[in-house]
Design an enzyme around this catalytic site. Structure first.
Site, mmCIF file in Angstrom:
data_model
loop_
_atom_site.group_PDB
_atom_site.id
_atom_site.type_symbol
_atom_site.label_atom_id
_atom_site.label_comp_id
_atom_site.label_asym_id
_atom_site.label_seq_id
_atom_site.Cartn_x
_atom_site.Cartn_y
_atom_site.Cartn_z
ATOM 1 N N LYS A 175 0.947 -1.107 -0.055
ATOM 2 C CA LYS A 175 -0.092 -0.031 -0.004
ATOM 3 C C LYS A 175 0.716 1.175 -0.168
ATOM 4 O O LYS A 175 1.753 1.476 0.930
ATOM 5 C CB LYS A 175 -0.962 0.087 1.222
ATOM 6 C CG LYS A 175 -1.976 -1.306 1.263
ATOM 7 C CD LYS A 175 -2.940 -1.095 2.573
ATOM 8 C CE LYS A 175 -2.021 -1.495 3.745
ATOM 9 N NZ LYS A 175 -2.704 -1.771 5.065
ATOM 10 N N THR A 206 -8.122 9.869 7.725
ATOM 11 C CA THR A 206 -7.863 8.750 6.965
ATOM 12 C C THR A 206 -8.005 7.545 8.074
ATOM 13 O O THR A 206 -7.341 6.592 7.792
ATOM 14 C CB THR A 206 -6.551 8.790 6.323
ATOM 15 O OG1 THR A 206 -5.821 9.391 7.496
ATOM 16 C CG2 THR A 206 -6.613 9.611 5.314
ATOM 17 N N GLY A 208 -8.506 4.271 9.653
ATOM 18 C CA GLY A 208 -9.194 3.049 9.224
ATOM 19 C C GLY A 208 -8.912 2.823 7.947
ATOM 20 O O GLY A 208 -9.528 1.599 7.443
ATOM 21 N N THR A 209 -8.015 3.341 7.062
ATOM 22 C CA THR A 209 -8.234 3.152 5.662
ATOM 23 C C THR A 209 -7.397 1.446 5.507
ATOM 24 O O THR A 209 -8.122 0.790 4.635
ATOM 25 C CB THR A 209 -7.267 4.028 4.823
ATOM 26 O OG1 THR A 209 -5.902 3.955 5.781
ATOM 27 C CG2 THR A 209 -7.925 5.253 4.447
ATOM 28 N N GLY A 210 -6.532 1.242 6.341
ATOM 29 C CA GLY A 210 -6.047 -0.268 5.987
ATOM 30 C C GLY A 210 -6.880 -1.147 6.298
ATOM 31 O O GLY A 210 -7.136 -2.227 5.537
ATOM 32 N N CYS A 211 -7.515 -1.096 7.505
ATOM 33 C CA CYS A 211 -8.758 -2.116 8.049
ATOM 34 C C CYS A 211 -9.752 -2.135 6.929
ATOM 35 O O CYS A 211 -10.223 -3.216 6.557
ATOM 36 C CB CYS A 211 -9.126 -1.795 9.160
ATOM 37 S SG CYS A 211 -8.296 -1.461 10.710
HETATM 38 N N1 LIG Z 1 -5.011 10.152 0.869
HETATM 39 C C1 LIG Z 1 -5.510 9.204 0.097
HETATM 40 N N2 LIG Z 1 -6.104 9.381 -1.092
HETATM 41 C C2 LIG Z 1 -6.430 8.178 -1.691
HETATM 42 N N3 LIG Z 1 -6.092 6.900 -1.227
HETATM 43 C C3 LIG Z 1 -5.408 6.955 -0.131
HETATM 44 C C4 LIG Z 1 -5.071 7.845 0.548
HETATM 45 N N4 LIG Z 1 -4.317 7.393 1.948
HETATM 46 C C5 LIG Z 1 -4.361 6.127 1.840
HETATM 47 N N5 LIG Z 1 -4.969 5.634 0.469
HETATM 48 C C6 LIG Z 1 -5.312 4.442 0.196
HETATM 49 O O1 LIG Z 1 -5.900 3.741 1.263
HETATM 50 C C7 LIG Z 1 -5.428 2.282 1.225
HETATM 51 C C8 LIG Z 1 -4.859 2.144 2.615
HETATM 52 O O2 LIG Z 1 -3.377 2.575 2.643
HETATM 53 P P1 LIG Z 1 -2.650 3.200 4.075
HETATM 54 O O3 LIG Z 1 -3.432 4.270 4.335
HETATM 55 O O4 LIG Z 1 -1.265 3.468 3.202
HETATM 56 O O5 LIG Z 1 -2.856 1.771 4.849
HETATM 57 P P2 LIG Z 1 -2.779 1.910 6.473
HETATM 58 O O6 LIG Z 1 -4.087 2.358 7.001
HETATM 59 O O7 LIG Z 1 -2.334 0.625 6.902
HETATM 60 O O8 LIG Z 1 -1.562 2.753 6.776
HETATM 61 C C9 LIG Z 1 -4.688 2.127 0.145
HETATM 62 O O9 LIG Z 1 -5.468 1.497 -0.924
HETATM 63 C C10 LIG Z 1 -3.829 3.636 -0.216
HETATM 64 O O10 LIG Z 1 -3.413 3.589 -1.319
HETATM 65 C C1 LIG Z 2 -7.749 -1.577 16.883
HETATM 66 C C2 LIG Z 2 -7.146 -1.112 15.451
HETATM 67 N N1 LIG Z 2 -6.792 -1.952 14.616
HETATM 68 C C3 LIG Z 2 -6.107 -1.418 13.541
HETATM 69 C C4 LIG Z 2 -5.798 -0.277 13.555
HETATM 70 C C5 LIG Z 2 -5.139 0.325 12.393
HETATM 71 O O1 LIG Z 2 -5.897 1.428 11.663
HETATM 72 P P1 LIG Z 2 -5.175 2.681 10.882
HETATM 73 O O2 LIG Z 2 -3.706 2.443 10.518
HETATM 74 O O3 LIG Z 2 -5.993 3.337 10.112
HETATM 75 O O4 LIG Z 2 -5.026 3.605 12.148
HETATM 76 C C6 LIG Z 2 -6.231 0.761 14.658
HETATM 77 N N2 LIG Z 2 -5.632 1.797 14.782
HETATM 78 N N3 LIG Z 2 -6.896 -0.009 15.629
#
Ligand SMILES: Nc1ncnc2c1ncn2[C@@H]1O[C@H](COP(=O)(O)OP(=O)(O)O)[C@@H](O)[C@H]1O
Ligand SMILES: Cc1ncc(COP(=O)(O)O)c(N)n1
Length: 267
Positions: A175, A206, A208-211
């Site tokens: 990602k 943003t 919770g994007t990864g979850c």
């Molecule tokens: N500002 C943004 N605009 C569009 N897509 C985003 C943005 N930030 C993250 N993403 C997308 O959201 C998803 C989660 O990525 P990321 O935020 O890197 O994960 P995590 O929450 O695990 O740190 C990926 O598909 C990433 O490309």
């Molecule tokens: C319980 C729990 N699980 C996962 C994430 C990661 O989420 P994010 O990377 O979007 O903060 C979080 N903040 N809390």
């Protein structure tokens, strides 16, 4: 009505409702599957960070998993915060004995930098959990922690993916959300390569994007889509959710899990 596909999340609770189990179940509802949960830890968490975290005993995690899988059954499993080496290993064993695709989000730290996985658990993630993953979805920090590959640009993502695949997941999504420019993710199984590109949303909410991405992948897999289609559809869902993420509390607000349900103009 016939039962919808069933998807199980094995993850931690985010009391603020933006990430973790809460994000996973909301994503599953929005994508039309039946969401179920195995809680691994409870966090006291809000838009400002994680104020506390408490792990559940390994027997409680095993018992929840058996209750769900042995009676209801699952078409896909997603894992998130697993907290300790003991829980990582227990969950890896459970996944190894389950005949359903597993999406492993190797959650390391929250957006605010709070640790959600003990450093001593990294080796269990590498040697036990990743080998049983159908799709692993590390962010760039997690890739760095797990492989030592530092990603600063798109070409580095290829090296990171190759290093991740050495641990044994069938597919990996690197990602690139934390880079600048377009939000680009690389999906590969070592032979096929899919670059998933979305315009960067100028939105700080943003949380919770990864979850959300990982749960959406699991939901589409449960509906029968092959991995590349499932990840592409999940990327579209998370991009829409991010575009309408909203302020809550004094810090980073959540993405909007309901956006796809409201596309027809309702409330
Ligand atoms: N500002 C943004 N605009 C569009 N897509 C985003 C943005 N930030 C993250 N993403 C997308 O959201 C998803 C989660 O990525 P990321 O935020 O890197 O994960 P995590 O929450 O695990 O740190 C990926 O598909 C990433 O490309
Ligand atoms: C319980 C729990 N699980 C996962 C994430 C990661 O989420 P994010 O990377 O979007 O903060 C979080 N903040 N809390």
């Amino acid at each position: 009505m016939t039962a919808p596909p069933r998807v199980l999340t094995v993850a931690g609770s985010d009391s603020g409702g933006g990430a973790g189990i809460q994000a996973d179940l909301k994503t599953m509802l929005a994508l039309g599957v039946h969401g179920m949960s195995v809680l691994t830890a409870v966090t006291a968490q809000n838009s400002l960070g994680v104020q506390g975290a408490w792990e559940l005993p390994v027997e409680a995690v095993r018992a929840q998993y058996r209750s769900v899988v042995d009676d209801i059954g699952v078409q896909a499993v997603k894992t998130g915060m697993l907290s300790s080496a003991e829980l990582v290993e227990a969950v890896a064993d459970l996944l190894a004995g389950t005949d359903a695709p597993a999406v492993v989000d190797p959650v390391g730290v929250s957006k605010h930098g709070d640790a959600l996985l003990a450093a001593s658990a990294l080796d269990s993630v590498r040697t036990k959990l990743l080998p049983v993953a159908t799709v692993a979805t590390p962010n760039l920090d997690e890739v760095g922690q797990l492989t030592g590959v530092r990603v600063g640009s798109e070409p580095d993502m290829r090296r990171a993916a190759a290093a991740m695949l050495e641990f044994g997941p069938r597919w990996v999504v690197i990602k690139g959300g934390h880079l600048s420019g377009d939000a680009v993710d690389l999906l590969t199984d070592g032979s096929e390569e899919h670059w998933l590109r979305a315009p960067r949303q100028d939105n700080r909410h943003t949380h919770g994007t990864g979850c959300t991405l990982a749960s959406a992948i699991a939901s589409y897999l449960a509906k029968g889509h092959p991995v590349p289609e499932a990840v592409t559809a999940a990327k579209t869902y998370v991009t829409g959710a991010l575009a309408s993420g909203f302020a809550l509390g004094g810090g980073i607000g959540p993405v909007d899990h309901g956006w796809a349900l409201r596309r027809d103009g309702e409330g």
